[in-house]
Write a protein that holds these residues in place. Structure first.
Motif, PDB file in Angstrom:
ATOM      1  N   GLU A 174       3.614 -13.662  -2.033  1.00  0.00           N
ATOM      2  CA  GLU A 174       4.035 -15.055  -1.916  1.00  0.00           C
ATOM      3  C   GLU A 174       5.461 -15.153  -1.391  1.00  0.00           C
ATOM      4  O   GLU A 174       5.753 -15.958  -0.508  1.00  0.00           O
ATOM      5  N   ASP A 175       6.357 -14.337  -1.948  1.00  0.00           N
ATOM      6  CA  ASP A 175       7.755 -14.339  -1.510  1.00  0.00           C
ATOM      7  C   ASP A 175       7.876 -13.943  -0.042  1.00  0.00           C
ATOM      8  O   ASP A 175       8.617 -14.558   0.723  1.00  0.00           O
ATOM      9  N   TYR A 176       7.142 -12.906   0.347  1.00  0.00           N
ATOM     10  CA  TYR A 176       7.146 -12.449   1.735  1.00  0.00           C
ATOM     11  C   TYR A 176       6.699 -13.592   2.657  1.00  0.00           C
ATOM     12  O   TYR A 176       7.327 -13.863   3.677  1.00  0.00           O
ATOM     13  N   GLY A 177       5.625 -14.243   2.273  1.00  0.00           N
ATOM     14  CA  GLY A 177       5.097 -15.347   3.078  1.00  0.00           C
ATOM     15  C   GLY A 177       6.072 -16.498   3.199  1.00  0.00           C
ATOM     16  O   GLY A 177       6.238 -17.084   4.279  1.00  0.00           O
ATOM     17  N   ARG A 178       6.759 -16.831   2.093  1.00  0.00           N
ATOM     18  CA  ARG A 178       7.730 -17.934   2.133  1.00  0.00           C
ATOM     19  C   ARG A 178       8.913 -17.603   3.048  1.00  0.00           C
ATOM     20  O   ARG A 178       9.354 -18.444   3.834  1.00  0.00           O
ATOM     21  N   PRO A 184      -5.220  -0.948 -12.024  1.00  0.00           N
ATOM     22  CA  PRO A 184      -3.958  -1.678 -12.144  1.00  0.00           C
ATOM     23  C   PRO A 184      -4.013  -2.694 -13.285  1.00  0.00           C
ATOM     24  O   PRO A 184      -5.012  -3.344 -13.501  1.00  0.00           O
ATOM     25  N   ASN A 185      -2.917  -2.782 -13.989  1.00  0.00           N
ATOM     26  CA  ASN A 185      -2.865  -3.743 -15.078  1.00  0.00           C
ATOM     27  C   ASN A 185      -2.463  -5.118 -14.544  1.00  0.00           C
ATOM     28  O   ASN A 185      -2.163  -5.281 -13.362  1.00  0.00           O
ATOM     29  N   GLU A 186      -2.464  -6.091 -15.393  1.00  0.00           N
ATOM     30  CA  GLU A 186      -2.176  -7.464 -14.969  1.00  0.00           C
ATOM     31  C   GLU A 186      -0.742  -7.614 -14.490  1.00  0.00           C
ATOM     32  O   GLU A 186      -0.479  -8.411 -13.598  1.00  0.00           O
ATOM     33  N   ASP A 187       0.189  -6.860 -15.071  1.00  0.00           N
ATOM     34  CA  ASP A 187       1.584  -6.948 -14.644  1.00  0.00           C
ATOM     35  C   ASP A 187       1.738  -6.500 -13.196  1.00  0.00           C
ATOM     36  O   ASP A 187       2.449  -7.114 -12.417  1.00  0.00           O
ATOM     37  N   THR A 188       1.075  -5.411 -12.846  1.00  0.00           N
ATOM     38  CA  THR A 188       1.138  -4.909 -11.477  1.00  0.00           C
ATOM     39  C   THR A 188       0.505  -5.900 -10.519  1.00  0.00           C
ATOM     40  O   THR A 188       1.068  -6.200  -9.462  1.00  0.00           O
ATOM     41  N   ALA A 243       0.188  -9.085 -10.898  1.00  0.00           N
ATOM     42  CA  ALA A 243       1.062 -10.258 -10.811  1.00  0.00           C
ATOM     43  C   ALA A 243       2.262  -9.974  -9.904  1.00  0.00           C
ATOM     44  O   ALA A 243       2.671 -10.834  -9.111  1.00  0.00           O
ATOM     45  N   ALA A 244       2.818  -8.770 -10.016  1.00  0.00           N
ATOM     46  CA  ALA A 244       3.951  -8.396  -9.160  1.00  0.00           C
ATOM     47  C   ALA A 244       3.542  -8.356  -7.693  1.00  0.00           C
ATOM     48  O   ALA A 244       4.299  -8.788  -6.817  1.00  0.00           O
ATOM     49  N   GLU A 291       0.819  -1.208   0.000  1.00  0.00           N
ATOM     50  CA  GLU A 291       0.000   0.000   0.000  1.00  0.00           C
ATOM     51  C   GLU A 291       0.849   1.253   0.000  1.00  0.00           C
ATOM     52  O   GLU A 291       0.535   2.233  -0.654  1.00  0.00           O
ATOM     53  N   ASN A 292       1.945   1.217   0.760  1.00  0.00           N
ATOM     54  CA  ASN A 292       2.742   2.421   0.949  1.00  0.00           C
ATOM     55  C   ASN A 292       3.923   2.555   0.002  1.00  0.00           C
ATOM     56  O   ASN A 292       4.480   3.629  -0.119  1.00  0.00           O
ATOM     57  N   SER A 293       4.335   1.476  -0.652  1.00  0.00           N
ATOM     58  CA  SER A 293       5.548   1.571  -1.450  1.00  0.00           C
ATOM     59  C   SER A 293       5.339   1.387  -2.943  1.00  0.00           C
ATOM     60  O   SER A 293       6.244   1.612  -3.708  1.00  0.00           O
ATOM     61  N   ILE A 294       4.165   0.959  -3.359  1.00  0.00           N
ATOM     62  CA  ILE A 294       3.903   0.815  -4.786  1.00  0.00           C
ATOM     63  C   ILE A 294       2.815   1.795  -5.169  1.00  0.00           C
ATOM     64  O   ILE A 294       1.735   1.776  -4.610  1.00  0.00           O
ATOM     65  N   ALA A 295       3.107   2.659  -6.106  1.00  0.00           N
ATOM     66  CA  ALA A 295       2.097   3.593  -6.577  1.00  0.00           C
ATOM     67  C   ALA A 295       1.154   2.826  -7.503  1.00  0.00           C
ATOM     68  O   ALA A 295       1.518   2.460  -8.609  1.00  0.00           O
TER      69      ALA A 295
END
Length: 105
Positions: A51-55, A38-42, A44-45, A29-33
């Motif tokens: 997922e990475d954070y959770g792992r 939002p498009n599909e790329d955003t 997906a990112a 919320e605070n670091s991605i404008a």
């Protein structure tokens, strides 16, 4: 594995300003404008980051038990590009936390 927190323990307060108990949602919320639509790329990112954070969090939790607040704060600092100062008496698991983080990454 970590000792219990004691009154006055600076370890439990070491990362108070780094966003305790925050998950990937707050970081995003605070670091991605985010654009209005939002498009599909955003999207997906955002999913990949969550997922990475959770792992990483799960891997650290295998070694560091009972200090979710500290783990979340350290991960917030890492992903936000900041710094964390971990202070405390010997035996609280500061080194274990950082070693676990380095192995998880």
């Amino acid at each position: 594995m970590l000792g219990s927190r004691t009154a006055g323990s600076s370890f439990s307060n070491a990362i108070a300003d780094s966003g305790r108990r925050r998950t990937a949602e707050l970081i995003l919320e605070n670091s991605i404008a985010m654009p209005d639509s939002p498009n599909e790329d955003t999207a997906a990112a955002v999913r990949k980051f969550a997922e990475d954070y959770g792992r990483v969090r799960e891997e650290i939790a295998k070694a560091v038990v009972g200090h979710d607040e500290i783990v979340d704060g350290v991960l917030t600092c890492l992903f936000a590009g900041g710094h964390a100062l971990l202070e405390g008496v010997p035996g609280l698991g500061k080194t274990l936390l950082i070693r676990s983080l380095s192995e998880a990454l």
